[in-house]
Structures are given as C-alpha cells and as structure tokens.
Design an enzyme around this catalytic site. Structure first.
Site, PDB file in Angstrom:
ATOM      1  CE  LYS A 116      -4.281  -1.216   2.173  1.00 41.89           C
ATOM      2  NZ  LYS A 116      -4.976  -1.544   3.451  1.00 41.89           N
ATOM      3  CE  LYS A 186       4.906 -19.358  52.450  1.00 46.13           C
ATOM      4  NZ  LYS A 186       4.861 -18.007  51.755  1.00 46.13           N
ATOM      5  CE  LYS A 189       1.572 -33.469  58.444  1.00 50.22           C
ATOM      6  NZ  LYS A 189       2.269 -33.271  59.511  1.00 50.22           N
TER       7      LYS A 189
END
Ligand code: TRP
Ligand code: SF4
Length: 398
Positions: A116, A186, A189
């Site tokens: 173009k 963290k 369990k």
C-alpha cells in the site's frame, strides 16, 4: 482492582471522524471500567514516517488534545508518550533476541502495508520489527486487554506467543520445585496432601477435574500470597512462572464510518473530516459528497445501498430519519441535499463539545504537557517494575 487496558495510536495527522467512531469513542467508554493506559505511539509512526520529522512532532500534542476533547479524562486514565519511556525499547531489544524472524515475516500487515505504501521504502529493520515493538508496549504494562481493530488482531496474537515463549524460556528457576514445595507446606496438612494427589493425577492423566480440584485448593488456602498462588499454579501445570501476561484482544462493536467517497476515511485520501474541522468546512464537504451515481437528476429514484451518505446516516441518524431517507430516496421524494442536512446537523452537534474542550488546551499548551507528564510518570512506575522482573528472569540484573 480494575483490569488493565492498553492501546496506542500513531501521531500521523489530525484525528478525524473515522478515528473517533472506530477507536476513540470506545476508549472513552472503557475508562470507567478498566485501568486504561493510552499512549502516543510516536516510535510506531517512525516505522513508516522516518523521514518526516515535522509530521510527527506537530501531531503529538495535537493528538492528545483530540483525545481529551473527545472525552478521555486524565483523572481516570493514564495518557503518555511512548518515546518518553525507553523501557519499551529495552524490552523490545530483549524480546528480539529470541523471536523467530518467521513470526514477523508472516504478519499480514507486513506485506499489505508494504504494497500500500509503495512511495516509501519500507524494506527496513524497524518496519519488520514493529509488531514486536507493539508486543513490548503491551507486555510491559501486563495489560489484560487490548482494544484494537481487526487489522491489529494478529499483533496481539504475536504478543501472546512472545509472552508464552518468554515464560517458557525464562520462567523456570533452578530451584523452582523446592520453592513450590515450600509453598505447599504453608497449606494445611490435609490440603497439602490433597493438592499433591490432584497435581499427580493431573500430570499423569491431564484430567480437567484434577486440575480444577487442585486450583480450588490453591484458591481456598488463606495462607498464600498472590506470588505463592502463581508459583503453585505453574508448579501444578508444569510450566514456568508467569512473568509476562498474555493479553486478549478486546473486540467491541464499533461503528465504521467511511470517508466522504465511501472508501476508508484517511487524511491521505483527501476524504476525511477532522474532529475539529471548522463548521463551514464540514457543511461544504458533506454537501459535495458524492451520492448514488445512478441518481443523476432530482427526479431519478435512488438506492441508499449505493450511496456513501447512507453510511453516514447509519452512524448518525435514528430509526425514524433512516426510514425517511430510504423512502424518500427510493421514491425520489427527497433531494440529496435535503437528505444530507440531518447528517450535517448531527456532525456539528457531535463536534460542539470537542471544540469547546479543546479550546482551553489550545490556549494553554502547558496544561496538556502537564497531563502527559503525570501520565508518563505513572506509566514509568509500572514499566520499571516489569523490567526489573524481566532482567531478573533473564539473568542480567548485575
Ligand atoms: N500499531 C498500532 C497501529 O498502528 C498502534 C499501537 C502501537 C498499538 N502499540 C500498540 C495499539 C499497543 C495497541 C497496543 O494502530
Ligand atoms: Fe444518497 Fe440520500 Fe441522495 Fe439517496 S437521497 S442518493 S441516500 S444522498
């Protein structure tokens, strides 16, 4: 917290109604719901206009004035200039190292634009690389959404590929597993155990249920920080950690306003109405607009489908006016000048507040510069933080 939206525009000329209806109007709408970052893509303009320094220089602040005139509120969104943030160039350089040439060569915009814009020499390194510069623009702000037209969608796609590749290459730390296991500790369990089982099941079978189950455990654990959660998610999926975020295209319904001749509105085609065009000029341009070529005389019936004025009615007129146009045109009941009048009125009405808002900034340019200054510093805080993370990940934080 609002999700971030990012978009940019090239400062290559006064903005016109096509820009407003195709993009800017949407930007204005988004600012209430998102944390919007909008920037002047002056380096992008240089990829095609590297020889025209005045063009760009003159248009940078004019474009920001157009933005604010159209309703962007500097209190709500962040407005800045790309070249004031060398961090974009740094990220571009770093991403360039591992980006395959083929990804850039196959961009549809590459060959299209080259075709173009034949009057320019675009066989340049910068022009080939500009989608990657765009990727850097987006990734440096960790944008969630990029509102762009369809023509730019491939650039957002390459941005996603670049982010994925980056995370894959650099998102793995040597001790990732140990760090992830420390995060699991963290959790309670029982949750830790359930997470380990779900992760194992997911990695062995690819089961979506196991993935969802493990993610639910991550989400439910109150003991984890955002960084912990990201780390666990990456551990779960077996990927690196997410440093660069994959953005999505925000394709919204935009009204397409063509130029006065029905082709795409563009200043270089001479078929545009500027956002702050003089009222008399607006009137003159619309009155001269070509209409249905088969409607030669006032007494000839026409068809709105063949007429660019009709496309303006689609954007500017209500249902009643549109009915009036269709009936009047097809029965030769109205003349073309008559038909154009509601469009002229609507455009002038739309432009009125733009002119008023722009006036204050035109008489006081310092104010615009100040707005850009504030936006640039806000952007810099984010860009700097990302670059710290990127340099860390690539091992160049000496
Ligand atoms: N390349 C876009 C255009 O030509 C402008 C742009 C540059 C951009 N960086 C961007 C748009 C980042 C969206 C996001 O119109
Ligand atoms: Fe176009 Fe209106 Fe004229 Fe019909 S009457 S040809 S829609 S300008």
């Amino acid at each position: 917290m609002k999700q971030r939206v990012l978009s940019g525009m090239r400062p290559t000329g006064a903005l016109h109604l096509g820009h407003y209806h195709g993009a800017l109007k949407n930007w204005v709408r988004l600012q209430a719901d998102f944390d919007c970052f909008y920037f002047v893509a002056d380096w992008h303009a240089l990829t095609t206009h590297y020889e025209d320094r005045e063009v760009i220089e003159k248009n940078v602040y004019d474009m920001v004035i157009d933005w604010i005139a159209a309703g962007l509120d500097p209190e709500q969104c962040t407005i800045f200039i790309q070249s004031r943030l060398p961090e974009h160039a740094e990220l571009f350089t770093l991403l360039a190292m591992g980006t395959p040439l083929a990804w850039l060569e196959r961009m549809p915009t590459y060959k299209d634009q080259m075709e173009k814009l034949k009057d320019r020499d675009l066989a340049t390194y910068g022009f080939l690389g500009y989608p990657l510069l765009q990727a850097a623009d987006i990734l440096i702000y960790k944008a969630a959404f990029v509102p762009v037209g369809e023509d730019q969608a491939p650039h957002v796609e390459i941005t996603r590929e670049v982010a994925r590749r980056f995370n894959h290459l650099y998102g793995r730390e040597a001790n990732a597993e140990a760090l992830a296991l420390a995060v699991v500790k963290k959790m309670s369990k029982a949750d830790g155990k359930a997470f380990a089982a779900a992760r194992k099941a997911f990695q062995e079978t690819g089961s979506d249920d196991s993935l969802a189950q493990a993610r639910a455990l991550i989400a439910a654990s109150g003991a984890l920080s955002e960084a912990d959660r990201e780390r666990l998610d990456a551990f779960l999926r077996g990927t690196g950690k997410t440093i660069l975020h994959e953005p999505a295209v925000l394709l919204t319904e935009v009204s397409k306003l063509p130029g006065l001749d029905g082709a795409k509105m563009s200043k270089s085609y001479g078929n545009a109405i500027a956002m702050r065009e003089e009222p008399a000029e607006v009137e003159r341009k619309i009155r001269r607009m070509p209409t249905d070529p088969q409607r030669v005389r006032r007494t000839d019936a026409g068809d709105p489908e063949r007429c660019p004025v009709w496309q303006f009615h689609q954007v500017y007129s209500d249902a009643e006016t549109k009915d009036w146009v269709v009936t009047g045109c097809k029965s030769a009941g109205i003349g073309c000048l008559e038909c154009k009048q509601p469009v002229i009125d609507a455009i002038l009405r739309e432009q009125q507040p733009w002119r008023e808002r722009a006036e204050a900034y035109l008489t006081n340019p310092k104010q615009v510069q100040w707005i850009v200054e504030v936006g640039t510093e806000r952007a810099r805080t984010v860009a700097r933080q990302t670059m710290r993370e990127v340099r860390d990940a690539m091992g160049i934080n000496y």
